[in-house]
Design an enzyme around this catalytic site. Sequence first.
Site, short mmCIF file in Angstrom:
data_model
loop_
_atom_site.label_atom_id
_atom_site.label_comp_id
_atom_site.label_asym_id
_atom_site.label_seq_id
_atom_site.Cartn_x
_atom_site.Cartn_y
_atom_site.Cartn_z
N GLY A 26 0.82 -1.20 0.00
CA GLY A 26 0.00 0.00 0.00
C GLY A 26 0.86 1.25 0.00
O GLY A 26 2.02 1.23 -0.42
N CYS A 27 0.30 2.34 0.46
CA CYS A 27 1.03 3.61 0.49
C CYS A 27 2.31 3.47 1.28
O CYS A 27 2.31 2.97 2.42
CB CYS A 27 0.15 4.69 1.11
SG CYS A 27 0.99 6.27 1.32
#
Length: 247
Positions: free
Chosen positions: A67-68
């Site tokens: 993810g981020c």
Amino acid sequence: MASPSSKQTGPRAPWQRRLFIAAASTLAAVGVFAASYSSAEEGRPIPPPALDEPLKSDVETAVFAGGCFWGVQGVFQHVAGVKEAISGYAGGRQEDAHYQIVGTGRTGHAESVRVTFDPRKVSYGRLLQIYFSVAHDPTELNRQGPDRGTQYRSTIFPASDEQAKVAKAYIAQLDAAHVFSKPIATTVEPGRSFYPAESYHQNFLTLNPTYPYIVINDMPKIETLKRLYPEAYRVDPVLVAVAKPTN
């Protein structure tokens, strides 16, 4: 309200992301947003890997995507034995390793974090354990929280054949034990280069602790790390020296 993926489009994308999550924070205030957290994001203990990498040197690197990269970097910066954690891109070509281009989802890159660590203090297996139980939800396919796309996929980029072997064995071990309610979606992609991200992405969690996205999605991970692995938690994060404030 901007869409969940709007952070990746246009020159003002980070601010669009801020607007989207700021709106979501209103829901969080009444407890609605909290219901979207998965069991992995809430954090719970999982068994350590039965197979770990043998001690070969006093410095190694490992690359994780989940993810981020803001939150993944923040988690590993608080792990004792980690010497450096740099946000960047892995899985694609060097010429495409730029935030706005990666955000199209067509480069093969994933937002990643390169972790340099002392295996005498924290093993590769322990980093994997923290990655799967704290840093992200490994059962999500091409998404994490509000972020969607192949650039947010759960992927391990092994630095050696031994790391690949340990990672694959651990995924099989966790799936066989039904540790998570769904099968693990994490892939293992060997032979891929890592490229550091722009300076404004480095140390983002530490430099922006009140940023709504960080408050909602990432600060809970730091608390989970401290709760689940107190012996591995370091109070002062190890920061990337080249980072600059985002203001």
